[in-house]
Scaffold this active site. Structure first.
Site, PDB file in Angstrom:
ATOM      1  CB  CYS A 104      -8.294  -1.743  -5.546  1.00 18.46           C
ATOM      2  SG  CYS A 104      -7.717  -2.767  -6.455  1.00 18.46           S
ATOM      3  CD  GLU A 157      -0.879 -13.224  -3.399  1.00 22.00           C
ATOM      4  OE1 GLU A 157       0.000 -13.316  -3.799  1.00 22.00           O
ATOM      5  OE2 GLU A 157      -1.452 -12.418  -2.213  1.00 22.00           O
ATOM      6  CD  GLN A 203      -2.715  -0.700   0.438  1.00 22.11           C
ATOM      7  OE1 GLN A 203      -3.192   0.136  -0.687  1.00 22.11           O
ATOM      8  NE2 GLN A 203      -3.836  -2.112   0.620  1.00 22.11           N
ATOM      9  CE1 TYR A 218      -8.401 -13.092  -5.412  1.00 17.74           C
ATOM     10  CE2 TYR A 218      -9.669 -12.900  -2.996  1.00 17.74           C
ATOM     11  CZ  TYR A 218      -9.076 -13.195  -4.851  1.00 17.74           C
ATOM     12  OH  TYR A 218     -10.386 -13.469  -4.963  1.00 17.74           O
ATOM     13  CD  GLU A 264      -7.396   0.419  -1.919  1.00 21.52           C
ATOM     14  OE1 GLU A 264      -7.972  -1.095  -1.402  1.00 21.52           O
ATOM     15  OE2 GLU A 264      -5.886   0.329  -2.714  1.00 21.52           O
ATOM     16  CG  ASN A 266      -1.692  -4.088   4.548  1.00 26.45           C
ATOM     17  OD1 ASN A 266      -0.652  -4.229   4.726  1.00 26.45           O
ATOM     18  ND2 ASN A 266      -2.588  -3.574   4.279  1.00 26.45           N
ATOM     19  CG  ASP A 274      -7.232  -5.978  -0.165  1.00 23.71           C
ATOM     20  OD1 ASP A 274      -7.923  -5.592  -1.343  1.00 23.71           O
ATOM     21  OD2 ASP A 274      -5.746  -5.498   0.072  1.00 23.71           O
TER      22      ASP A 274
END
Length: 360
Positions: free
Chosen positions: A318, A231, A182, A210, A352, A215, A293
């Site tokens: 996003c 991921e 980010q 994801y 976002e 984060n 995300d």
């Protein structure tokens, strides 16, 4: 806030509220950004003239032709980037081995003060370049990373370690030069706190798809008994595992699977040796919440069907357009109970968004 920033923020709130009005969500909660010095990343072309060079960006003129714009400072970037830019440029100009055929300069900064500079060239990098770059790295107290076609020269590291604070607890994150992070760290902290509030506290488990470098995974782990995060990108999985260990968190497992592959595994359609090798027993989990995300393209149809089976869905997006499209499916089984917008990218149309969905 200045009137100009407030106006662009208000315009985003109005646009997103109107776009999602058909779903009758709660009032949109807007999280603002610092007006300047908010970007921890900055990338510039290096424009060479006959006897000089400078940082450059491009814009289109009235005839749709590219126009070179010299960049002497970059107010939206972190103060440390702005302070380094002229000093670094003078040092590069002073040494032909460092300036010759230099194509781009990328800055990656952290709130805690680390700096990684990537120098991208259109020629091979040799031992003489490496010696000069090491000396410059030591002189400026920064990390330097060299790249040219098919070549990567890592002098010390190709990453920085960021430190983000969530409800008073600090989390350290390895941020690799070539991987997504980010860019607006202060808004990112607001996103992490919003997600933790949305999760509340559960005595069950969290599924995260994801997960990137972890984060959201790290702070969300405090709200659940256990977390299974997935991921696909190898570099992100590596960073996520490093971050979990660095922060001494013991209730997270990471599976290198895409969302589509996890859906197949969860439905018993395929077996993946990667789960077995990671020591992951999916049947041992008792999920009540899923956190997603996804990339700009949104979530595929089969994964959307999977999400509909969970009590709660926390969805960070996003891309409002794909979130809007995905909600047409998810709202067949769930309702929106929280709706948020995070101004990660001031002075652009990008936003976002965040929604908390609960089963009807």
């Amino acid at each position: 806030m200045t009137s100009s920033y407030q106006q662009q923020l208000d315009a985003k709130v109005e646009r997103i509220s109107a776009q999602f009005a058909e779903f009758n969500p709660p009032s949109l909660e807007a999280f603002n950004s610092p007006e300047q010095n908010f970007r921890m990343r900055a990338e510039f072309r290096i424009w060479h003239t006959e006897d000089d060079m400078f940082y450059a960006m491009f814009e289109r003129d009235a005839d749709d032709q590219k126009k070179v714009i010299e960049i002497k400072d970059f107010p939206i970037a972190d103060q440390s980037i702005n302070a380094l830019m002229p000093v670094l440029l003078d040092e590069l100009k002073a040494q032909k081995i460092l300036s010759n055929r230099l194509f781009e300069v990328h800055f990656l900064a952290t709130l805690k003060g680390e700096m990684l500079v990537s120098l991208v060239y259109r020629c091979p990098l040799n031992a003489e370049w490496e010696t000069a770059a090491k000396a410059l790295s030591n002189k400026l107290n920064i990390k330097i990373y060299g790249r040219s076609r098919g070549q990567r020269v890592i002098l010390t590291d190709d990453y920085v370690v960021e430190e983000l604070s969530v409800f008073g607890r600090s989390y350290q994150y390895k941020q690799i030069e070539s991987s997504f992070t980010q860019p607006n760290a202060k808004v990112c902290q607001k996103m992490l706190e919003w997600a933790c509030n949305a999760a509340q506290h559960s005595n069950k488990d969290l599924l995260e798809l994801y997960c990137g470098n972890g984060n959201f995974t790290l702070p969300l782990s405090t709200r659940f008994n256990r977390v299974l995060a997935t991921e696909l990108a190898k570099s992100s999985v590596y960073a996520a595992k490093w971050n979990i260990e660095k922060n001494a968190i013991d209730n997270i497992q990471v599976a290198r699977l895409s969302a589509e592959e996890f859906t197949q595994a969860y439905n018993g359609e395929r077996e993946f040796r990667r789960l077995e090798e990671a020591g992951i027993d999916m049947s041992s989990y008792d999920f009540d919440t899923v956190f997603v995300d996804p990339p700009r393209a949104g979530i595929d149809d089969e994964t959307l069907k999977l999400l509909q089976r969970f009590e709660r869905i926390i969805y960070i997006s996003c891309n409002p357009d794909t979130l809007h499209d995905n909600l047409k499916t998810l709202l067949q089984s769930h309702k929106i109970v929280q709706f948020a917008m995070f101004d990660q990218f001031p002075y652009t149309h990008h936003v976002e968004s965040g929604v908390l969905l609960e089963k009807i």
